[in-house]
Write an enzyme that holds these catalytic residues in place. Sequence first.
Site, mmCIF file in Angstrom:
data_model
loop_
_atom_site.group_PDB
_atom_site.id
_atom_site.type_symbol
_atom_site.label_atom_id
_atom_site.label_comp_id
_atom_site.label_asym_id
_atom_site.label_seq_id
_atom_site.Cartn_x
_atom_site.Cartn_y
_atom_site.Cartn_z
ATOM 1 N N CYS A 113 -39.378 1.048 1.771
ATOM 2 C CA CYS A 113 -38.800 0.075 0.841
ATOM 3 C C CYS A 113 -39.126 -1.359 1.240
ATOM 4 O O CYS A 113 -39.077 -2.266 0.405
ATOM 5 C CB CYS A 113 -37.289 0.265 0.738
ATOM 6 N N ARG A 116 -42.048 -2.235 3.230
ATOM 7 C CA ARG A 116 -43.436 -2.489 3.625
ATOM 8 C C ARG A 116 -44.386 -1.448 3.027
ATOM 9 O O ARG A 116 -43.982 -0.311 2.736
ATOM 10 C CB ARG A 116 -43.561 -2.474 5.142
ATOM 11 N N SER A 137 -38.013 -4.421 11.193
ATOM 12 C CA SER A 137 -37.180 -4.046 10.057
ATOM 13 C C SER A 137 -36.313 -5.210 9.597
ATOM 14 O O SER A 137 -36.011 -6.127 10.367
ATOM 15 C CB SER A 137 -36.281 -2.865 10.427
ATOM 16 N N GLU A 149 -32.719 -0.423 13.161
ATOM 17 C CA GLU A 149 -32.343 0.701 12.286
ATOM 18 C C GLU A 149 -33.239 1.906 12.569
ATOM 19 O O GLU A 149 -34.399 1.773 12.947
ATOM 20 C CB GLU A 149 -32.400 0.265 10.816
ATOM 21 N N ASN A 150 -32.675 3.082 12.361
ATOM 22 C CA ASN A 150 -33.329 4.320 12.796
ATOM 23 C C ASN A 150 -34.252 4.941 11.754
ATOM 24 O O ASN A 150 -35.138 5.716 12.107
ATOM 25 C CB ASN A 150 -32.271 5.357 13.195
ATOM 26 N N GLN A 207 -39.701 7.668 9.342
ATOM 27 C CA GLN A 207 -40.805 7.448 8.405
ATOM 28 C C GLN A 207 -42.145 7.378 9.135
ATOM 29 O O GLN A 207 -43.157 7.887 8.648
ATOM 30 C CB GLN A 207 -40.537 6.164 7.613
ATOM 31 N N ALA A 264 -29.383 11.815 -3.517
ATOM 32 C CA ALA A 264 -28.697 12.392 -2.354
ATOM 33 C C ALA A 264 -29.665 12.668 -1.215
ATOM 34 O O ALA A 264 -29.448 13.568 -0.404
ATOM 35 C CB ALA A 264 -27.982 13.684 -2.761
ATOM 36 N N GLY A 279 -29.335 8.014 0.300
ATOM 37 C CA GLY A 279 -28.119 8.279 -0.456
ATOM 38 C C GLY A 279 -27.012 8.839 0.415
ATOM 39 O O GLY A 279 -25.838 8.465 0.280
#
EC number: 1.2.1.70
Length: 524
Positions: free
Chosen positions: A130, A132, A189, A194-195, A200, A270, A274
């Site tokens: 979201c 990069r 980030s 953040e994990n 990813q 979800a 989500g």
Amino acid sequence: MAVSNASVVLSPNLETSSSWYHHNPSSSLDLIRIHTLPMNKMTRRGLIQRVRCETSPSSDSSPLDKLKNSPAIDRYTRERSSIVVIGLSFHTSPLEMRERLAIPEAEWPLAITQLCALNHIEEAAVLSTCNRIEIYVSALSRYRGVKEVTEWMSKRSGIPVSDICQHRFLLYNKDATQHLFQVSAGLESLVIGENQIQSQVRKAEQVVKQEGFGRIISTLFEKANKAGKRVRAQTNIASGAVSVSSAAVELALTKLPGSVSSAMMLVIGAGEMGKRIIEHLVAKGCTKMVVMNRSEDKVAAIRKEMQSGVEIIYKPLDEILACAAEANVIFTSTSSETPLFLKEHVEILPPCPADYARLFVDISVPRNVGSCVAELDSARVYNVDDLKEVVAANKEDRARKSMEALPIIREETIEFEGWRDSLQTFPTIRKLRSKTERIRAECVEKLISKHGNGMDKKTREAVEKQTRIIVNNILDYPMKHLRYDGTGSSKLRETLENMQAVNRIYELDGELLEEKIREKKDKK
């Protein structure tokens, strides 16, 4: 004034990025502080360039490092295969551009296949999130490789090459390696530490390995995962860290006039994002929400994990407008490539139950909520780039945590670059043998032609044998000094310096590049 030797191409609109920090350890903290100061873009850019220009190369650079960074002798970086990252991130480009360039995870294998089919690209990997879109390649020619990848991105997205060039960043070799390691560690980030980004990066590694697209890039991503794990295990970077999902919840609650317990919450999607939204809503006191997904399985699994007293109601996606009509706050985090909500959908919804503007918090890229929805007085729309105001409060803490991680990142970068450099000797050895064998064969052929029928078969075989022995004996000593046994960085530096000397003396660099390009064209 000494100039930093980092191989970075700055675009005109490039903002700060922590990928610059590693060019000189002493300037890292200054750059982080500049990044956190309130100032306009032009002022920040000027300060960054000033700090970078005042940074001198290390006085203890090895001869190999000096060779690599010499402006007069750049054959090393021109002729060897280069690791290159061509990227756009929330630091450098608007969301409108990133969503057009975004590559869904299901399309990563196809994208890699197309990239590897380009003339000067040997290996490739895609990292699209979201925040990069980054393309990592092993390029036969860094300049032609960048041109080909940029044109591929333009053709795929419909964005002119000039626009991509204006917002992209380019990093080469060690800089590209360290950047990916920092990305994996969460240093790049929006939310430091953040994990989700590490998972990813791990997915990108798995795709590269499954598709069998090369040793260099797959090892790069493997080592990036290792670096990310080390940083999280050995520093406090992840302690108290918020995620994109938690930041989205925090943003929604700051914009919500009433209490979270009385608001009607709708979560669309979800998946991992989500699920995190649901967890953070529950942690903030939300006891009832509607969750929409393509199938009920994921929602049922999340429901089982929640504490008693929390009501999670599943609804299918075909009831999206009916559910939106009853909600005060709508979170979207799906992989849909087309908007779920457009202006014509939202303007027909009844007024929000609490008689205030309905909140849309969209953390998807591409966006699930069309930008046109923000034109309505009855809706307030927030996307991933709006989360900056939530994470801006702890900038000093983020800068401190980044500094804790940098020594580990540098150590892992040196280890990977040493391994990659050691691979460079094998083509040199092969090409040196090939060249000497060609010279030997030509000389033997001239000898045989000169003596004509006066040389019988036995004599010819003896000449062949003895000339090969002579060549092997001559090559014995150079070959010993071109083989790296993995015993320490000083031995590696010596081996690479020998390799450069052999390449220069025997003029092998151009031949190596031509051979690689010829092999690639033959495959096509």
